[in-house]
Design a protein around this motif. Structure first.
Motif, PDB file in Angstrom:
ATOM      1  N   GLN A 177      13.308   2.477  -4.252  1.00 50.78           N
ATOM      2  CA  GLN A 177      13.751   3.855  -4.003  1.00 50.78           C
ATOM      3  C   GLN A 177      12.605   4.863  -4.245  1.00 50.78           C
ATOM      4  O   GLN A 177      12.715   5.832  -4.973  1.00 50.78           O
ATOM      5  N   TRP A 178      11.510   4.552  -3.635  1.00 50.28           N
ATOM      6  CA  TRP A 178      10.347   5.427  -3.717  1.00 50.28           C
ATOM      7  C   TRP A 178      10.502   6.591  -2.751  1.00 50.28           C
ATOM      8  O   TRP A 178      11.330   6.567  -1.845  1.00 50.28           O
ATOM      9  N   MET A 179       9.675   7.588  -2.913  1.00 49.58           N
ATOM     10  CA  MET A 179       9.689   8.754  -2.027  1.00 49.58           C
ATOM     11  C   MET A 179       8.309   8.872  -1.375  1.00 49.58           C
ATOM     12  O   MET A 179       7.345   9.290  -2.013  1.00 49.58           O
ATOM     13  N   GLY A 180       8.234   8.490  -0.113  1.00 49.13           N
ATOM     14  CA  GLY A 180       6.968   8.541   0.597  1.00 49.13           C
ATOM     15  C   GLY A 180       6.823   7.354   1.517  1.00 49.13           C
ATOM     16  O   GLY A 180       7.799   6.851   2.092  1.00 49.13           O
ATOM     17  N   LEU A 181       5.587   6.881   1.665  1.00 46.87           N
ATOM     18  CA  LEU A 181       5.227   5.831   2.614  1.00 46.87           C
ATOM     19  C   LEU A 181       4.932   4.537   1.871  1.00 46.87           C
ATOM     20  O   LEU A 181       4.279   4.540   0.827  1.00 46.87           O
ATOM     21  N   GLY A 182       5.417   3.426   2.425  1.00 47.89           N
ATOM     22  CA  GLY A 182       5.098   2.107   1.918  1.00 47.89           C
ATOM     23  C   GLY A 182       4.710   1.183   3.056  1.00 47.89           C
ATOM     24  O   GLY A 182       5.444   1.052   4.037  1.00 47.89           O
TER      25      GLY A 182
ATOM     26  N   LEU B 277       5.194  13.492   5.818  1.00 45.54           N
ATOM     27  CA  LEU B 277       4.778  13.033   4.499  1.00 45.54           C
ATOM     28  C   LEU B 277       4.272  14.213   3.693  1.00 45.54           C
ATOM     29  O   LEU B 277       3.482  15.035   4.198  1.00 45.54           O
ATOM     30  N   GLU B 278       4.721  14.309   2.466  1.00 47.64           N
ATOM     31  CA  GLU B 278       4.240  15.347   1.565  1.00 47.64           C
ATOM     32  C   GLU B 278       2.923  14.907   0.923  1.00 47.64           C
ATOM     33  O   GLU B 278       2.530  13.739   1.005  1.00 47.64           O
ATOM     34  N   LYS B 279       2.264  15.848   0.269  1.00 49.87           N
ATOM     35  CA  LYS B 279       1.043  15.520  -0.440  1.00 49.87           C
ATOM     36  C   LYS B 279       1.371  14.591  -1.599  1.00 49.87           C
ATOM     37  O   LYS B 279       2.150  14.926  -2.474  1.00 49.87           O
ATOM     38  N   SER B 280       0.777  13.390  -1.603  1.00 44.38           N
ATOM     39  CA  SER B 280       1.212  12.334  -2.508  1.00 44.38           C
ATOM     40  C   SER B 280       0.018  11.615  -3.120  1.00 44.38           C
ATOM     41  O   SER B 280      -1.133  12.045  -2.992  1.00 44.38           O
ATOM     42  N   PHE B 281       0.332  10.479  -3.795  1.00 47.72           N
ATOM     43  CA  PHE B 281      -0.655   9.662  -4.469  1.00 47.72           C
ATOM     44  C   PHE B 281      -0.779   8.322  -3.744  1.00 47.72           C
ATOM     45  O   PHE B 281       0.221   7.737  -3.328  1.00 47.72           O
TER      46      PHE B 281
ATOM     47  N   ILE C 140       0.882  -1.179   0.000  1.00 52.11           N
ATOM     48  CA  ILE C 140       0.000   0.000   0.000  1.00 52.11           C
ATOM     49  C   ILE C 140       0.908   1.213   0.000  1.00 52.11           C
ATOM     50  O   ILE C 140       1.748   1.378   0.892  1.00 52.11           O
ATOM     51  N   TRP C 141       0.732   2.090  -0.983  1.00 49.12           N
ATOM     52  CA  TRP C 141       1.689   3.170  -1.214  1.00 49.12           C
ATOM     53  C   TRP C 141       1.046   4.536  -1.026  1.00 49.12           C
ATOM     54  O   TRP C 141      -0.145   4.726  -1.296  1.00 49.12           O
ATOM     55  N   TYR C 142       1.886   5.463  -0.576  1.00 49.68           N
ATOM     56  CA  TYR C 142       1.537   6.892  -0.537  1.00 49.68           C
ATOM     57  C   TYR C 142       2.814   7.640  -0.913  1.00 49.68           C
ATOM     58  O   TYR C 142       3.632   7.995  -0.075  1.00 49.68           O
ATOM     59  N   THR C 143       3.004   7.855  -2.232  1.00 51.40           N
ATOM     60  CA  THR C 143       4.264   8.359  -2.770  1.00 51.40           C
ATOM     61  C   THR C 143       4.048   9.661  -3.510  1.00 51.40           C
ATOM     62  O   THR C 143       2.942   9.960  -3.989  1.00 51.40           O
ATOM     63  N   VAL C 144       5.139  10.427  -3.612  1.00 54.29           N
ATOM     64  CA  VAL C 144       5.076  11.738  -4.272  1.00 54.29           C
ATOM     65  C   VAL C 144       4.815  11.571  -5.763  1.00 54.29           C
ATOM     66  O   VAL C 144       4.064  12.343  -6.369  1.00 54.29           O
ATOM     67  N   GLU C 145       5.407  10.565  -6.369  1.00 56.03           N
ATOM     68  CA  GLU C 145       5.231  10.323  -7.800  1.00 56.03           C
ATOM     69  C   GLU C 145       4.327   9.120  -8.008  1.00 56.03           C
ATOM     70  O   GLU C 145       4.210   8.245  -7.147  1.00 56.03           O
ATOM     71  N   ASN C 146       3.707   9.066  -9.189  1.00 59.22           N
ATOM     72  CA  ASN C 146       2.902   7.915  -9.545  1.00 59.22           C
ATOM     73  C   ASN C 146       3.779   6.674  -9.630  1.00 59.22           C
ATOM     74  O   ASN C 146       4.926   6.728 -10.084  1.00 59.22           O
ATOM     75  N   GLY C 147       3.242   5.532  -9.188  1.00 53.72           N
ATOM     76  CA  GLY C 147       4.025   4.312  -9.163  1.00 53.72           C
ATOM     77  C   GLY C 147       4.215   3.708 -10.542  1.00 53.72           C
ATOM     78  O   GLY C 147       3.492   4.019 -11.500  1.00 53.72           O
ATOM     79  N   GLU C 148       5.201   2.850 -10.638  1.00 55.67           N
ATOM     80  CA  GLU C 148       5.497   2.118 -11.854  1.00 55.67           C
ATOM     81  C   GLU C 148       5.436   0.625 -11.563  1.00 55.67           C
ATOM     82  O   GLU C 148       5.841   0.165 -10.500  1.00 55.67           O
ATOM     83  N   ILE C 149       4.922  -0.122 -12.532  1.00 57.76           N
ATOM     84  CA  ILE C 149       4.790  -1.568 -12.364  1.00 57.76           C
ATOM     85  C   ILE C 149       6.145  -2.213 -12.643  1.00 57.76           C
ATOM     86  O   ILE C 149       6.614  -2.266 -13.779  1.00 57.76           O
ATOM     87  N   THR C 150       6.786  -2.695 -11.619  1.00 58.34           N
ATOM     88  CA  THR C 150       8.067  -3.384 -11.738  1.00 58.34           C
ATOM     89  C   THR C 150       8.043  -4.624 -10.855  1.00 58.34           C
ATOM     90  O   THR C 150       7.012  -4.952 -10.251  1.00 58.34           O
TER      91      THR C 150
END
Length: 421
Positions: free
Chosen positions: A41-46, A135-139, A22-32
């Protein structure tokens, strides 16, 4: 904010893999394939639901929370290592109901609650929390991955909620909403100024074209008007008297409700004293005095309330006569048709107010009459029938004799039946 996630993780084997994120990240996620189906190396909460025990510590399945600044890599071989904010061991696989996670971020504190999926009720349990989480405002986002073992990862619901301070009555707008509100306020101020300017111009133009007509807002209808003063005085006086009478009625009602408990025992005592002329044992004499004092208090309250009602009725009659006399006064003609029209409108509005006042006075008079009729109906004192001690002893002995005779008769019948058989 607060999110509620309803998920179902199921598989045929006792051990599953790999898990869900469950993600709350600054940038939109990528399927990897790096971290539970999302990029490293995401930026935010996981928040990870790890199904497989990679480090062999026998502490899976478990739920973990990580915060990354975009420079750290997830240590998948050690199940995240020691960089987790907190974790809790929970078995979330193959449950009869969807498993729920409630993630709350409020005042830089991150808290996770867990629902085991055993029931469908709101029985959340505490998983863990961490303070000073920035946490910054994220997605928001979801991801999942499987390895050599496979599980089905189903997302049933993903609910988001805004959280505000309980002491504040409404939610605080964000920066974008605040800018829109300021923009609307500025536009509204401009429109109000334009309307005021247009109204002033139209008013001046009308005054120039019709100098013989006095504007309505200049009529003397303020505090110097005796009729309006009378109306305001009547309303305030009625309100004060109603409050006083209501307080007296409430007090009298409480005392009347207390009378039966205080009167029942003293009445029995008085009845015994009349027949035997001795004080009843076990019943204090002070109780009768308390009952008498209570009756006197009620009588005093009712008398005071009656006097207040009479005074209020007289004052209402005087006020009604004054209003009628003011209403019947002749209206002087000004000789100006426009002025007469304005005066007629004003008088009509005053007459409507007086009619409403007269109806209120009539209603209040009816209520006062009802209150007086209810007051006149005093509570009936229950009649208590008492017997003398001699009669009581005789009746008790008679009952004991009848019971003994019945017992003896029944025993004889049973003895005869035993002999027969």
């Amino acid at each position: 904010w607060e999110i509620e996630v309803f998920i179902r993780i199921s598989g045929r084997g006792k051990v599953g893999a790999d898990g869900m994120g469950i993600w709350y990240t600054v940038e939109n996620g990528e399927i990897t394939k790096n971290v539970y189906g999302a990029k490293d190396q995401w930026m935010g909460l996981g928040i990870f639901l790890d199904s497989f025990d990679n480090n062999g510590n026998h502490d899976n399945p478990k739920i973990m929370a990580f915060v990354n600044d975009g420079t750290n890599s997830y240590d998948h071989a050690n199940d995240g290592g020691s960089t987790a904010l907190f974790s809790c061991r929970r078995d979330f696989r193959n449950k009869p109901y969807p498993v729920r996670l409630k993630v709350r971020y409020y005042k830089s504190t991150l808290t996770i609650f867990y629902h085991a999926g055993i029931t469908e009720f709101e029985d959340y349990e505490y998983c863990g929390s961490a303070d000073n989480v920035v946490l910054e405002k994220s997605f928001f986002g979801m991801s999942a991955a499987t390895g050599g073992l496979s599980d089905d990862h189903d997302v049933m619901k993903f609910l988001t909620h805004s959280i505000t301070d309980p002491e504040s009555n409404e939610a605080q707008p964000d920066d974008e909403e605040q800018e829109e509100i300021q923009k609307l306020e500025e536009e509204m101020k401009v429109k109000v100024e334009e309307l005021n300017t247009k109204f002033t111009e139209d008013k001046s133009k009308f005054a120039e074209e019709h100098p013989d007509i006095v504007p309505q807002d200049t009529l003397d209808i303020g505090s110097d008007d005796p009729q309006l003063q009378l109306i305001f005085t009547v309303q305030n006086h009625i309100q004060q008297n109603i409050k006083t009478i209501a307080a007296d009625i409430a007090s009298v009602k409480e005392m009347i409700d207390m009378l039966p408990a205080k009167i029942s025992v003293p009445q029995a005592q008085d009845a015994l004293q009349d027949k035997q002329d001795i004080p009843a044992p076990g019943i204090p004499v002070e109780s009768s005095r308390e009952a008498i004092d209570a009756i006197r208090g009620v009588d005093g309250k009712t008398t005071k309330m009656t006097n207040d009602l009479a005074v209020l009725r007289n004052e209402l009659s005087v006020i009604a006569n004054a209003v009628a006399s003011l209403k019947s006064q002749p209206e002087p003609a000004t000789g100006n048709p426009a002025q007469d029209i304005e005066d007629a409108k004003f008088k009509k509005s005053q007459q409507d107010l007086m009619n409403n006042l007269r109806q209120d006075i009539q209603t209040m008079t009816l209520k006062i009459g009802n209150i007086e009729r209810q007051k006149s109906q005093c509570p009936k004192i229950p009649e208590v029938s008492c017997v003398s001690s001699t009669t009581f002893v005789f009746l008790t002995a008679l009952q004991i004799g009848v019971i003994a005779f019945l017992i003896h008769y029944k025993m004889n019948q049973e003895a005869q039946a035993k002999k027969f058989f």
